[in-house]
Design a protein around this motif. Structure first.
Motif, PDB file in Angstrom:
ATOM      1  N   PHE A 153       0.817  -1.225   0.000  1.00 16.61           N
ATOM      2  CA  PHE A 153       0.000   0.000   0.000  1.00 16.61           C
ATOM      3  C   PHE A 153       0.845   1.268   0.000  1.00 16.61           C
ATOM      4  O   PHE A 153       0.467   2.270  -0.596  1.00 16.61           O
ATOM      5  CB  PHE A 153      -0.933  -0.015   1.214  1.00 16.61           C
ATOM      6  CG  PHE A 153      -0.198  -0.031   2.529  1.00 16.61           C
ATOM      7  CD1 PHE A 153       0.059   1.158   3.182  1.00 16.61           C
ATOM      8  CD2 PHE A 153       0.242  -1.218   3.099  1.00 16.61           C
ATOM      9  CE1 PHE A 153       0.746   1.152   4.380  1.00 16.61           C
ATOM     10  CE2 PHE A 153       0.936  -1.226   4.289  1.00 16.61           C
ATOM     11  CZ  PHE A 153       1.183  -0.045   4.937  1.00 16.61           C
ATOM     12  N   TRP A 154       2.028   1.221   0.652  1.00  8.82           N
ATOM     13  CA  TRP A 154       2.820   2.449   0.751  1.00  8.82           C
ATOM     14  C   TRP A 154       3.457   2.836  -0.570  1.00  8.82           C
ATOM     15  O   TRP A 154       3.978   3.923  -0.731  1.00  8.82           O
ATOM     16  CB  TRP A 154       3.875   2.339   1.847  1.00  8.82           C
ATOM     17  CG  TRP A 154       4.640   1.049   1.838  1.00  8.82           C
ATOM     18  CD1 TRP A 154       4.384  -0.052   2.590  1.00  8.82           C
ATOM     19  CD2 TRP A 154       5.764   0.707   1.024  1.00  8.82           C
ATOM     20  NE1 TRP A 154       5.282  -1.053   2.310  1.00  8.82           N
ATOM     21  CE2 TRP A 154       6.129  -0.618   1.352  1.00  8.82           C
ATOM     22  CE3 TRP A 154       6.498   1.372   0.041  1.00  8.82           C
ATOM     23  CZ2 TRP A 154       7.190  -1.276   0.730  1.00  8.82           C
ATOM     24  CZ3 TRP A 154       7.553   0.712  -0.565  1.00  8.82           C
ATOM     25  CH2 TRP A 154       7.886  -0.597  -0.218  1.00  8.82           C
TER      26      TRP A 154
ATOM     27  N   GLU B 107      -4.926  -1.477 -10.769  1.00 11.65           N
ATOM     28  CA  GLU B 107      -4.593  -2.055  -9.473  1.00 11.65           C
ATOM     29  C   GLU B 107      -3.412  -3.003  -9.594  1.00 11.65           C
ATOM     30  O   GLU B 107      -2.510  -2.988  -8.776  1.00 11.65           O
ATOM     31  CB  GLU B 107      -5.802  -2.794  -8.890  1.00 11.65           C
ATOM     32  CG  GLU B 107      -6.530  -1.937  -7.880  1.00 11.65           C
ATOM     33  CD  GLU B 107      -7.894  -2.490  -7.544  1.00 11.65           C
ATOM     34  OE1 GLU B 107      -8.041  -3.733  -7.531  1.00 11.65           O
ATOM     35  OE2 GLU B 107      -8.810  -1.680  -7.326  1.00 11.65           O
ATOM     36  N   SER B 110      -0.395  -1.093  -9.986  1.00  7.66           N
ATOM     37  CA  SER B 110      -0.249  -0.116  -8.905  1.00  7.66           C
ATOM     38  C   SER B 110      -0.171   1.307  -9.457  1.00  7.66           C
ATOM     39  O   SER B 110       0.713   2.076  -9.144  1.00  7.66           O
ATOM     40  CB  SER B 110       0.990  -0.429  -8.062  1.00  7.66           C
ATOM     41  OG  SER B 110       1.186   0.544  -7.086  1.00  7.66           O
ATOM     42  N   LYS B 112      -2.342   4.853  -9.810  1.00  2.63           N
ATOM     43  CA  LYS B 112      -3.517   5.520  -9.245  1.00  2.63           C
ATOM     44  C   LYS B 112      -3.749   6.826  -9.997  1.00  2.63           C
ATOM     45  O   LYS B 112      -3.314   7.886  -9.552  1.00  2.63           O
ATOM     46  CB  LYS B 112      -3.301   5.815  -7.761  1.00  2.63           C
ATOM     47  CG  LYS B 112      -3.228   4.550  -6.929  1.00  2.63           C
ATOM     48  CD  LYS B 112      -3.936   4.697  -5.607  1.00  2.63           C
ATOM     49  CE  LYS B 112      -4.188   3.349  -4.963  1.00  2.63           C
ATOM     50  NZ  LYS B 112      -2.997   2.476  -4.928  1.00  2.63           N
TER      51      LYS B 112
END
Lengths: 338, 134
Positions: A153-154, B107, B110, B112
């Motif tokens: 997540f980071w 996703e 990764s 966004k």
């Protein structure tokens, strides 16, 4: 000509990868075999070099002291510049590794009319080195999004911070600009500054040019030459590499193979080059030793093993000859019977 | 070898860092997502599929700049079909499901994108309209 040769080598590498990866079946050589070889040579060579260094004895402290050593109680010790305990050394090492304090001391020397030699502080090397190393670190961490599935997540925070200006799409990264600026400075310094130019060798220029090539191909691939740069196919290959099941499904553009080939070259070159300062900084005796030569006895590890030899033993060994030569002895020869 | 107490842990840390992607993934290469084709069955887009896959973000960024900054709201014509420039006006008309189309790849990679800071998905749009009418 040393720097021109570095450029030539990198151009040849680019041409080799650019053309080679277009040959049917060679994608697996450039995309799978070479990266595996590169990481093996990198890790194996790195460990070998560190072990070789660790085999060299350091018989006494050769610390570079830059401040007041521990002395009498009323003399204030400079704990960071002249550490004499382990924790002080650890603090000094961390600051050296994280903030490059020894580069902060960089000076510029000039000869003026007179002749007069002057020295002045020059922080540019320190600033651009910090910029270069931290940009490179962030870029490596950022690339992990292609190797880790699912990406932690980071990773999104780093991506967000690095692309915070939201210029273009895909977002322009700050580190892409800063690493290029820093390489241009570090390279320019070796050409423009006469003193540094004189001591610069091909193994100073080549890694800079190679990293410049890696950064440029990466930037070109991300922003400009996007044809056949399918991020899904690339991530599939990258995740495949680290799970030992690499697949090259669809055609990936030559620019990707050039980028990967240059990175593989860097990894293979790494253990044999000055880039080993990555491991070496931890093993530099001028930084990681305690300045305690007046408090602790340091024994040279290669001293021969000399046994104590007392006078009584000496006389026992040579008594006969001593008596013959008329030298007085403490214990006479035994009286011969007969 | 001297200073084994620090050299060996140091080298172990080095190896762990190098191996970290392998340890993280645990030798399982997850499946690669397949974005859902338009539910309406449209086969045609403003650009060929491969080009859309590689360059859609650049196209959308150009459209955004043209429409919002230069007020060039001219329509795009591809293969005789007219498209209005815009994520909601063009893309989401066919690719109605953001989660199954956009998000599946983003996703995995990764990524966004900040499209949705301003834009609404068709589902959100519907919900918003409902609220207003009540």
């Amino acid at each position: 000509m040393k720097y021109a040769f570095s450029f030539l080598v990198v151009i040849v590498l680019i041409v080799v990868a650019g053309l080679g990866s277009q040959i049917q079946g060679m994608q697996y050589v450039f995309g799978v075999a070479l990266p595996y070889l590169a990481i093996l040579v990198f890790a194996g060579g790195f460990i070998y070099r560190v072990v070789q260094w660790a085999k060299s004895p350091v018989p006494f402290p050769i610390q570079t002291t830059c401040g007041q050593a521990a002395s009498l109680d009323f003399i204030k010790q400079n704990k960071l510049e002249c550490p004499n305990t382990t924790s002080e050394v650890v603090a000094r090492m961390i600051l050296e590794i994280v903030t490059f304090r020894s580069l902060f001391r960089n000076t510029k020397s000039e000869i003026h009319e007179g002749p007069q030699l002057t020295y002045e502080s020059s922080k540019w090397l320190w600033v651009f080195s910090l910029m270069f190393h931290y940009s490179f670190l962030l870029i490596i961490i950022r690339h992990m999004r292609l190797f880790l599935d699912p990406a932690p997540f980071w990773m999104a925070w780093i991506e967000f911070g690095d692309g915070i200006f939201q210029v273009g799409a895909p977002n322009a990264y700050i580190t892409d600009a800063t690493i290029l600026m820093a390489i241009v400075y570090l390279f320019g310094r070796r050409i423009i500054n006469r003193h540094v130019k004189y001591i610069s060798l091909i193994n100073d220029f080549f890694p800079l040019v190679l990293i410049f090539g890696i950064a440029c191909t990466g930037i070109l691939m991300r922003y400009f030459l996007r044809t056949d740069v399918d991020i899904l196919a690339i991530k599939r290959l990258a995740v495949g590499l680290v799970t030992f099941s690499p697949v090259i499904g669809v055609k990936i553009g030559a620019i990707f193979y050039i980028h990967l080939f240059l990175v593989s070259t860097l990894l293979i070159y790494f253990p044999f080059s000055k880039l080993m300062h990555m491991g070496g900084v931890f093993l530099s005796p001028t930084r990681n030793l305690k300045n305690n030569s007046r408090a602790v006895r340091h024994i040279n590890p290669w001293n021969p093993d000399i046994k104590p030899h007392s006078y009584a033993g000496y006389e026992d060994e040579f008594r006969e000859f001593m008596v013959d030569a008329g030298i007085p002895v403490e214990k006479e020869l035994p009286v011969e019977k007969g | 070898m001297y200073n084994k107490g620090t050299i060996i842990p140091g080298l172990i840390i080095f190896v762990l860092i190098v191996m970290s992607p392998v340890l993280y993934n645990g030798l399982k290469a997850g499946s690669v997502p397949k974005p859902e084709p338009p539910p309406g069955g449209e086969k045609q887009c403003v650009l060929p599929v491969s080009e859309m896959r590689d360059k859609h973000m650049q196209l959308l960024n150009e459209w955004r700049d043209e429409v919002l900054r230069d007020d060039e709201r001219v329509t795009v014509v591809a293969d005789g079909k007219q498209y209005r420039k815009g994520l909601q006006l063009a893309c989401m008309q066919c690719h109605t499901n953001k989660e199954k189309f956009c998000d599946s790849c983003h996703e995995y990679a990764s990524v966004k994108p900040y499209c949705w800071d301003c834009h609404l998905t068709p589902a959100q749009q519907k919900a918003a309209l409902k609220k207003e009418t009540h």
